[in-house]
Design a protein around this motif. Sequence first.
Motif, PDB file in Angstrom:
ATOM      1  N   THR A  52       0.844  -1.190   0.000  1.00 45.08           N
ATOM      2  CA  THR A  52       0.000   0.000   0.000  1.00 45.08           C
ATOM      3  C   THR A  52       0.881   1.242   0.000  1.00 45.08           C
ATOM      4  O   THR A  52       2.030   1.198   0.418  1.00 45.08           O
ATOM      5  N   GLN A  53       0.289   2.325  -0.473  1.00 45.42           N
ATOM      6  CA  GLN A  53       1.068   3.552  -0.618  1.00 45.42           C
ATOM      7  C   GLN A  53       1.074   4.406   0.641  1.00 45.42           C
ATOM      8  O   GLN A  53       2.084   5.022   0.960  1.00 45.42           O
ATOM      9  N   THR A  54      -0.054   4.448   1.355  1.00 45.68           N
ATOM     10  CA  THR A  54      -0.148   5.315   2.520  1.00 45.68           C
ATOM     11  C   THR A  54      -0.686   4.542   3.724  1.00 45.68           C
ATOM     12  O   THR A  54      -1.313   3.490   3.581  1.00 45.68           O
ATOM     13  N   HIS A  74      11.351   1.829   8.450  1.00 44.18           N
ATOM     14  CA  HIS A  74      12.775   1.699   8.142  1.00 44.18           C
ATOM     15  C   HIS A  74      13.283   2.990   7.524  1.00 44.18           C
ATOM     16  O   HIS A  74      12.499   3.884   7.215  1.00 44.18           O
ATOM     17  N   LEU A  75      14.586   3.072   7.364  1.00 48.73           N
ATOM     18  CA  LEU A  75      15.213   4.198   6.680  1.00 48.73           C
ATOM     19  C   LEU A  75      16.135   3.654   5.597  1.00 48.73           C
ATOM     20  O   LEU A  75      16.793   2.630   5.799  1.00 48.73           O
ATOM     21  N   LEU A 106       7.238   2.083   5.637  1.00 48.59           N
ATOM     22  CA  LEU A 106       7.327   3.531   5.808  1.00 48.59           C
ATOM     23  C   LEU A 106       8.773   3.961   6.001  1.00 48.59           C
ATOM     24  O   LEU A 106       9.485   3.387   6.824  1.00 48.59           O
ATOM     25  N   VAL A 107       9.166   4.981   5.272  1.00 46.51           N
ATOM     26  CA  VAL A 107      10.494   5.559   5.453  1.00 46.51           C
ATOM     27  C   VAL A 107      10.371   6.925   6.129  1.00 46.51           C
ATOM     28  O   VAL A 107      11.298   7.713   6.111  1.00 46.51           O
ATOM     29  N   TYR A 108       9.220   7.166   6.714  1.00 43.53           N
ATOM     30  CA  TYR A 108       8.970   8.392   7.464  1.00 43.53           C
ATOM     31  C   TYR A 108       8.071   8.042   8.639  1.00 43.53           C
ATOM     32  O   TYR A 108       7.416   7.009   8.644  1.00 43.53           O
ATOM     33  N   GLU A 109       8.038   8.886   9.627  1.00 51.98           N
ATOM     34  CA  GLU A 109       7.183   8.657  10.786  1.00 51.98           C
ATOM     35  C   GLU A 109       5.780   9.190  10.501  1.00 51.98           C
ATOM     36  O   GLU A 109       5.628  10.209   9.835  1.00 51.98           O
ATOM     37  N   THR A 110       4.795   8.499  11.009  1.00 53.76           N
ATOM     38  CA  THR A 110       3.421   8.977  10.886  1.00 53.76           C
ATOM     39  C   THR A 110       3.085   9.816  12.116  1.00 53.76           C
ATOM     40  O   THR A 110       3.810   9.806  13.101  1.00 53.76           O
ATOM     41  N   ARG A 124      11.507  -1.249  12.766  1.00 54.76           N
ATOM     42  CA  ARG A 124      10.502  -1.810  13.675  1.00 54.76           C
ATOM     43  C   ARG A 124       9.326  -2.303  12.851  1.00 54.76           C
ATOM     44  O   ARG A 124       8.998  -1.730  11.815  1.00 54.76           O
ATOM     45  N   VAL A 125       8.727  -3.387  13.323  1.00 51.62           N
ATOM     46  CA  VAL A 125       7.630  -4.031  12.606  1.00 51.62           C
ATOM     47  C   VAL A 125       6.458  -4.166  13.573  1.00 51.62           C
ATOM     48  O   VAL A 125       6.605  -4.732  14.652  1.00 51.62           O
ATOM     49  N   LEU A 126       5.323  -3.628  13.165  1.00 53.02           N
ATOM     50  CA  LEU A 126       4.109  -3.710  13.976  1.00 53.02           C
ATOM     51  C   LEU A 126       3.020  -4.441  13.197  1.00 53.02           C
ATOM     52  O   LEU A 126       2.956  -4.346  11.970  1.00 53.02           O
ATOM     53  N   PHE A 127       2.196  -5.132  13.940  1.00 53.65           N
ATOM     54  CA  PHE A 127       1.054  -5.819  13.361  1.00 53.65           C
ATOM     55  C   PHE A 127      -0.216  -5.157  13.874  1.00 53.65           C
ATOM     56  O   PHE A 127      -0.335  -4.860  15.062  1.00 53.65           O
TER      57      PHE A 127
END
Length: 172
Positions: A52-54, A74-75, A106-110, A124-127
């Motif tokens: 997904t994109q967003t 990630h970065l 995501l390469v940026y923080e939400t 970090r990986v979240l479910f």
Amino acid sequence: MEKSYLSLLLLLIAISCALAKDAAKKDSKDTTAKPKLPQTLSRGWGDQLIWTQTYEEALFRAKHSQKPLMIIHHLEDCPHSQALKKVFAEHKDIQKLAEKFILLNLVYETTDKNLAPDGQYVPRVLFIDPSLTVRADITGRYSNRLYAYEPSDISLLYSNMQKALKLLKTEL
């Protein structure tokens, strides 16, 4: 008068030659540069997977498809992120299992603080389950960075992916 025309003509020729040399230098640089491939949503985490994109799109798709969402923070310039990405992308079982998830990297923080329950670190990986609840019970092996995974933790990540799917089936 003829001298001024001749001087003007020589000046124009000199300028044309200088511009032609400059253009030739730019052309030679362009041909030696590697063509840049377009960035895909996978960012190297699994090109055959659907990403997904967003964050908003991922939440919507998780809720409506009744699939769990896996978010990878990630970065691109982080060596730990790059190492995990390489192992993740090469692990055939993870790639196969990932098809059962809504995926987002995501390469940026939400702005959603639920996605950084214990801090903003990478990788970090979240479910997240389809009720849009972050699964705090699916964590990595570190007590100070609950959602961190290293390349050596790939089997734990795989079993956590299985756990996320299993929990979903029992809740439905």
